[in-house]
Design an enzyme around this catalytic site. Structure first.
Site, PDB file in Angstrom:
ATOM      1  CG  ASP A  85      -0.260   0.018   2.537  1.00  0.00           C
ATOM      2  OD1 ASP A  85       0.740  -0.704   2.695  1.00  0.00           O
ATOM      3  OD2 ASP A  85      -0.719   0.754   3.440  1.00  0.00           O
ATOM      4  CD  GLU A 150       4.296   0.954   6.966  1.00  0.00           C
ATOM      5  OE1 GLU A 150       5.124   1.286   7.831  1.00  0.00           O
ATOM      6  OE2 GLU A 150       3.940   1.734   6.060  1.00  0.00           O
TER       7      GLU A 150
END
Length: 398
Positions: A85, A150
């Site tokens: 991500d 994250e």
């Protein structure tokens, strides 16, 4: 399991640059998968990895898809961890290149996530695939832990993926997390630990009133100034062998008062402390309370709220594994990297509870910025470092 009958890839996944480009072209802004995990599943599945894609959920947070892949059935298990991500692009019109284009200009690959951390992840995957291609009978196993959470709340990502894997009987021996640890060159820095992070909210209560009649009011700002000074007057500590001194920063002070002739009823401040391994969140909160209580005496009414945190300080003690990573970096770059615990938090804070973990990746100068980019040469260097590290790791294990 991954469907290995999918159409062949249009690029060579053993090429870290081509794999980085393909990943950057996936718009995987947290919590969207954006095709990034689909791509990684196809790459790893086609090279013999058993791939699984657990989705985790929790109230008030978006569901997040993650990826776990493993090749081999025996110990030791070397884990490579990372996240697919990325943060939002911000003002796309301010970029000189397409944020999801993966364009290469003057030796740099542009795009959101190029250095944080799709480039690092792609280079490590390419290195691992090359190692297994050349050493098909190598002992042990290689596993990948890849999260899509994250850059977000970090609730439905690595922390749950680790627990999920552990409950299924997976056991890990060592981990390399590919965060962009290097400040300027690929020979700069390995992270062997991280500071903890504790956020506190301080509320000082007063009594609203007219500024012309101060005896009928109680100004909380005076008390706030006194208490903040007490928190900051004496250093929390002087640091340790591998950690800088703990640091408190006040991030906001508010009274919400638009009138210049009114004494406010209360004042509020928020602060954050990045703390070393001398402290735990509990012992640090107790020290803050002690300082405030002593400074407040019987005249300042206050309330301290220390927010819950999963960011605790930890250290991977220098030893054979840390030295092995440093040796691989030095062999490829010609310079030995320093061992550091600086910077913010990372998912290493979760991994450390399951196995020793160190962080090493590309240069992070442009992470989260407009025109984020990574040097093509750095991707190739990280691929070679990863391949070299795996070769020594499993040679010594065997």
């Amino acid at each position: 399991m991954t469907d290995t009958a999918a159409p062949p890839l249009a690029f060579d996944p053993l090429d870290p640059v081509a794999l980085t480009q393909a990943l950057v072209r996936c718009p995987s802004v947290t919590p969207e998968e954006g095709g990034a995990l689909d791509l990684l599943a196809r790459v790893l599945g086609a090279h013999g990895y058993r791939v699984e894609r657990p989705i985790f959920t929790e109230a008030d947070t978006p569901p997040v898809e993650n990826l776990y892949a493993r090749i081999g059935t025996q110990a030791p298990v070397f884990v490579i961890a990372g996240h697919s991500d990325v943060v939002p692009v911000g003002d796309a019109a301010s970029w000189t290149r397409d944020p999801f284009g993966g364009e290469i200009v003057d030796g740099a690959l542009f795009g959101r996530g190029a250095c944080d951390m799709k480039g690092g992840l792609a280079a490590m995957i390419a290195g691992a695939l090359r190692y297994r291609r050349d050493n098909p009978d190598a002992p042990g196993s290689i596993a990948f832990l890849v999260t899509g959470d994250e850059e977000g709340p970090a609730v439905n990502g690595t922390v749950k993926l680790l627990d999920w894997a552990h409950r299924r009987g997976e056991r890990f021996d060592h981990c390399l997390l590919g965060e962009p640890t290097n400040p300027a060159t690929m020979s700069d820095m390995i992270k062997i630990g991280r500071r903890g992070s504790l956020t506190g909210e301080l509320l000082v209560k007063g009594k609203q009133g007219h500024v012309g009649y101060p005896h009928l009011a109680d100004n909380p700002i005076r008390g706030m100034v006194r208490l903040l000074a007490a928190l900051d007057a004496t250093p929390l500590d002087s640091g340790t062998a591998y950690f800088d001194p703990s640091n408190l920063e006040v991030t906001t002070v508010d009274v919400g008062n638009a009138a210049s002739n009114v004494v406010p009823a209360q004042a509020r401040a928020v602060f954050n402390i990045r703390f070393n391994d001398i402290w735990t969140p509990e012992t640090l909160a107790a020290e803050l309370e002690r300082r405030l209580r002593e400074a407040a005496g019987n005249t300042v009414r206050y309330e301290l709220i220390c927010r819950a945190t999963n960011a605790v300080a930890f250290l991977t003690e220098p030893g054979p594994f840390v030295a092995m990573v440093a040796d691989a970096v030095e062999a490829e770059t010609g310079t030995r990297p320093v061992l550091s615990t600086t910077g913010g938090t990372s998912d290493a804070r979760f991994i450390k509870s399951y196995c020793p973990v160190v962080e090493y990746g590309v240069v992070g100068q442009t992470m989260h910025q407009i025109d984020e980019r990574v040097a093509v040469a750095d991707l190739i260097a990280l691929q070679r470092i990863t391949e070299r590290l795996l070769g020594r790791y499993f040679t010594e294990a065997g």
